[in-house]
Scaffold this motif. Sequence first.
Motif, PDB file in Angstrom:
ATOM      1  N   ASN A 153       7.366   5.305   6.507  1.00  0.00           N
ATOM      2  CA  ASN A 153       7.086   3.869   6.227  1.00  0.00           C
ATOM      3  C   ASN A 153       5.984   3.081   6.864  1.00  0.00           C
ATOM      4  OD1 ASN A 153       9.310   3.949   4.992  1.00  0.00           O
ATOM      5  ND2 ASN A 153      10.523   3.286   6.290  1.00  0.00           N
ATOM      6  N   HIS A 158       8.865  -3.201   2.091  1.00  0.00           N
ATOM      7  CA  HIS A 158       7.457  -4.335   2.973  1.00  0.00           C
ATOM      8  C   HIS A 158       9.073  -4.683   3.902  1.00  0.00           C
ATOM      9  CE1 HIS A 158       5.386  -8.169   2.013  1.00  0.00           C
ATOM     10  NE2 HIS A 158       5.718  -7.824   3.295  1.00  0.00           N
ATOM     11  N   GLN A 159       8.899  -4.776   5.129  1.00  0.00           N
ATOM     12  CA  GLN A 159       9.808  -5.056   6.107  1.00  0.00           C
ATOM     13  C   GLN A 159      10.059  -5.000   7.221  1.00  0.00           C
ATOM     14  OE1 GLN A 159      13.934  -3.533   4.777  1.00  0.00           O
ATOM     15  NE2 GLN A 159      15.074  -4.332   7.171  1.00  0.00           N
ATOM     16  N   THR A 218      -0.267   3.778   7.019  1.00  0.00           N
ATOM     17  CA  THR A 218      -1.484   3.119   6.029  1.00  0.00           C
ATOM     18  C   THR A 218      -1.889   3.380   5.333  1.00  0.00           C
ATOM     19  OG1 THR A 218      -2.836   2.462   6.949  1.00  0.00           O
ATOM     20  CG2 THR A 218      -0.760   0.775   7.010  1.00  0.00           C
ATOM     21  N   ASP A 223       5.378  -1.641   5.680  1.00  0.00           N
ATOM     22  CA  ASP A 223       4.555  -2.013   4.083  1.00  0.00           C
ATOM     23  C   ASP A 223       3.911  -0.720   4.158  1.00  0.00           C
ATOM     24  OD1 ASP A 223       3.325  -3.415   2.103  1.00  0.00           O
ATOM     25  OD2 ASP A 223       2.278  -4.531   3.246  1.00  0.00           O
ATOM     26  N   THR A 224       4.456  -0.351   2.771  1.00  0.00           N
ATOM     27  CA  THR A 224       3.760   0.991   2.775  1.00  0.00           C
ATOM     28  C   THR A 224       3.378   0.776   0.575  1.00  0.00           C
ATOM     29  OG1 THR A 224       6.283   1.933   1.202  1.00  0.00           O
ATOM     30  CG2 THR A 224       5.787   2.233   3.424  1.00  0.00           C
ATOM     31  N   ARG A 225       3.294  -0.465   0.209  1.00  0.00           N
ATOM     32  CA  ARG A 225       3.315  -0.482  -1.168  1.00  0.00           C
ATOM     33  C   ARG A 225       1.446  -0.748  -1.603  1.00  0.00           C
ATOM     34  NH1 ARG A 225       4.431  -7.066  -0.761  1.00  0.00           N
ATOM     35  NH2 ARG A 225       3.343  -6.694   1.349  1.00  0.00           N
TER      36      ARG A 225
END
Length: 316
Positions: A270, A218-219, A273, A223-225
């Motif tokens: 990275n 998350h940078q 989505t 955002d791969t969370r």
Amino acid sequence: MSYTGPGFEPSPPRRFPPRRPLTVALTALVPGALLGWGVYAAVGGPDDGGGGTDRTAASASASPSPRSPQSPSPRRSSGADGKQPSGAPGAAGPLKGKVVVVDPGHNPANFRHPTEINRKVDIGTNWKECDTTGTATNDGHTEAEFTLDVAHRLRTLLQEQGATVKLTQDGDRDWGPCVDERARIGNEAHADAAISIHADGSEAGNRGFHVIMPGAVHQGAADTRNIVDPSHDLGVRVAGNFARATGSPPANYLGEGTGLVTRTDLGGLNLSTVPKVFLECGNMRDSKDAALLTSGAWRQQAAQGISEGIVSFLRG
């Protein structure tokens, strides 16, 4: 494709005890493979339905390598031969309504465009080259031709299951696309699953396949969370089915014998989505792996294993 990066140290291979009699069927189909328990358990066993590497950046003096005799022309089918073009919906089947993005690593023409592919792009955690030329066997069979061939075979298999399949490139571009665009293609297609196909360029003696999955990032633009867990599920299923279909063992030079590796410094992961993994089908610089990677029959087995892993993931 070869991988190096911050925070990544290849794990030494680890031996695992033989499986109990219940798994004899799996063992017979994967001679010599030392699958980690995590891979085997997650794909449901035999009854489930379904390092010192060199990443070659292009330079002005780079020259093309001869195409593998098993590889079809990389040009996109016009449809005149009855083949469905990239992105066409598949026939009625269990994956009807599902979208799969297949990303053939690199581009056969990248070597002609060093300026373009060496341009840096933002991948969230840092900046990396737009793309690279990829690796090749010692006999000159290129990774880019290999990945496109397997992608074509995989597309056909997935379309037969009813999926709509989109390729990030089909040999129809002068270079690229860049790694950020490859991720964006999957995102904009709202893919239910995406897979990037590669072959490694590690040292001779390093053998086997491995699947690379996204870690939590998350940078910046990354955002791969939300995709870490489903991507892990996809990776495990692809690894197990790939091993069964090809008879290839998990990599003996990283992944601790599981064939699974997590990375946080690859733009294609990275910036995704949607659930996505990379598959390194083998090591092109090892003569034994190279003999497999240049075999048309083995490539078909590879495509079959990948397809079965994706079908298993999408059907739950």
